[in-house]
Design a protein around this motif. Structure first.
Motif, mmCIF file in Angstrom:
data_model
loop_
_atom_site.group_PDB
_atom_site.id
_atom_site.type_symbol
_atom_site.label_atom_id
_atom_site.label_comp_id
_atom_site.label_asym_id
_atom_site.label_seq_id
_atom_site.Cartn_x
_atom_site.Cartn_y
_atom_site.Cartn_z
ATOM 1 N N ALA A 247 0.821 -1.213 0.000
ATOM 2 C CA ALA A 247 0.000 0.000 0.000
ATOM 3 C C ALA A 247 0.854 1.263 0.000
ATOM 4 O O ALA A 247 0.497 2.273 -0.615
ATOM 5 C CB ALA A 247 -0.944 -0.002 1.195
ATOM 6 N N GLN A 248 1.994 1.218 0.703
ATOM 7 C CA GLN A 248 2.854 2.396 0.818
ATOM 8 C C GLN A 248 3.883 2.496 -0.299
ATOM 9 O O GLN A 248 4.621 3.477 -0.375
ATOM 10 C CB GLN A 248 3.571 2.368 2.173
ATOM 11 N N GLY A 249 3.943 1.490 -1.170
ATOM 12 C CA GLY A 249 4.877 1.532 -2.280
ATOM 13 C C GLY A 249 6.273 1.063 -1.953
ATOM 14 O O GLY A 249 7.172 1.166 -2.791
ATOM 15 N N VAL A 250 6.465 0.552 -0.742
ATOM 16 C CA VAL A 250 7.769 -0.031 -0.418
ATOM 17 C C VAL A 250 7.986 -1.271 -1.281
ATOM 18 O O VAL A 250 9.088 -1.530 -1.770
ATOM 19 C CB VAL A 250 7.848 -0.381 1.085
ATOM 20 N N LEU A 251 6.923 -2.048 -1.432
ATOM 21 C CA LEU A 251 6.918 -3.177 -2.361
ATOM 22 C C LEU A 251 6.123 -2.725 -3.583
ATOM 23 O O LEU A 251 4.917 -2.509 -3.500
ATOM 24 C CB LEU A 251 6.273 -4.407 -1.709
ATOM 25 N N VAL B 278 4.268 -8.613 -6.717
ATOM 26 C CA VAL B 278 3.177 -7.742 -6.287
ATOM 27 C C VAL B 278 2.203 -7.570 -7.453
ATOM 28 O O VAL B 278 2.602 -7.190 -8.557
ATOM 29 C CB VAL B 278 3.698 -6.370 -5.827
ATOM 30 N N ALA B 279 0.938 -7.880 -7.212
ATOM 31 C CA ALA B 279 -0.070 -7.846 -8.274
ATOM 32 C C ALA B 279 -0.429 -6.414 -8.634
ATOM 33 O O ALA B 279 -0.355 -5.497 -7.805
ATOM 34 C CB ALA B 279 -1.322 -8.600 -7.826
ATOM 35 N N HIS B 280 -0.828 -6.221 -9.879
ATOM 36 C CA HIS B 280 -1.368 -4.932 -10.305
ATOM 37 C C HIS B 280 -2.747 -4.750 -9.688
ATOM 38 O O HIS B 280 -3.505 -5.716 -9.551
ATOM 39 C CB HIS B 280 -1.477 -4.869 -11.832
ATOM 40 N N PRO B 281 -3.112 -3.539 -9.328
ATOM 41 C CA PRO B 281 -4.476 -3.307 -8.825
ATOM 42 C C PRO B 281 -5.499 -3.734 -9.876
ATOM 43 O O PRO B 281 -5.320 -3.472 -11.067
ATOM 44 C CB PRO B 281 -4.517 -1.790 -8.596
#
Length: 252
Positions: free
Chosen positions: A33-37, A83-86
């Motif tokens: 959610a925070q963009g770390v991953l 990490v999946a695309h939204p």
């Protein structure tokens, strides 16, 4: 913040805070959610996460499996976890007969196809019945994975009499465009929608975890004179589609 600092257990792991794999699942979810991953990037290997977090690999594996079940990551055999695309949420009207390509274009999305099968075949018993074919007829089959902005959305398997579609290899993007060019675009259809749990093969194509919910849609389409044009069996991602119908109060 880099992933090592983000997963430092002193920052988030709490005694009495619930099962450790649940806490790790929550922390990794926050990282996405925070963009770390970052979307499309791979997760560190289980061994590395276990070393950083000072948790067992069994605990790490359970947390990653839970992320896959939630659709937050995609596990690819031999490649790791990504990490999946939204997933875009699409409201699909049940009162309009349109093609997938038209639906996506209307939403400003780019549709494309990955062909799974295309050609002329002897019909199956189901196709003979659905298309009202004679036993010696041939059937054109079009099976493809449909994507929107590069994200897999549905698996479509369409069957048509070769009288309606003599050359399935001539279909490029839109089946309905190809039918319209010969004056055989359907004008009405009957649809049956049911729920299912995705098996491993279909789940891998749709990039979700096996066992996730899906929607099965069977559609039979007709011309104005009542002739059957197509019989389509599709499987949609249940996390991407909402089917909407307008209902009116029946007059007594």
């Amino acid at each position: 913040m880099n992933i090592t600092a983000f997963l430092n257990p002193e920052q988030w792991l709490q005694q009495g805070g619930g099962p450790r794999y649940v806490q790790l699942h929550q922390r990794l979810s926050e990282g996405v959610a925070q963009g770390v991953l970052k979307t499309g990037h791979s997760l560190p290997p289980e061994r590395e996460i276990a070393t950083i977090t000072q948790l067992s690999r069994v605990t790490v594996r359970k947390a990653i499996q839970a992320l896959a079940e939630d659709g937050i990551i995609i596990q690819r055999q031999g490649s790791g976890s990504f990490v999946a695309h939204p997933t875009p949420q699409i409201d699909q009207s049940l009162s309009r007969l349109t093609s997938f390509s038209e639906d996506m274009a209307r939403r400003g999305m780019t549709s494309s196809s990955i062909w799974l099968e295309r050609g002329v075949f002897m019909p199956s018993p189901d196709e003979v019945l659905a298309l009202a074919l004679s036993q010696d007829a041939s059937v054109a089959r079009l099976a493809r994975l449909r994507t929107a902005d590069g994200r897999p959305m549905a698996i479509e398997r369409a069957s048509l009499s070769t009288q309606m579609l003599p050359d399935p290899m001539g279909v490029d993007t839109s089946l309905y465009d190809a039918l319209e060019a010969t004056g055989l675009r359907p004008v009405r259809a009957l649809q049956r929608i049911s729920a299912l749990n995705l098996d491993e093969k279909n789940a891998n194509l749709l990039e979700v975890a096996p066992g996730k919910a899906g929607l099965r849609i069977e559609r039979t389409s007709y011309l104005t004179d009542g002739r059957i044009v197509e019989f389509t069996q599709s499987i949609y991602r249940a996390d991407a589609y909402n089917f909407v119908a307008e209902l009116r109060l029946a007059k007594e």
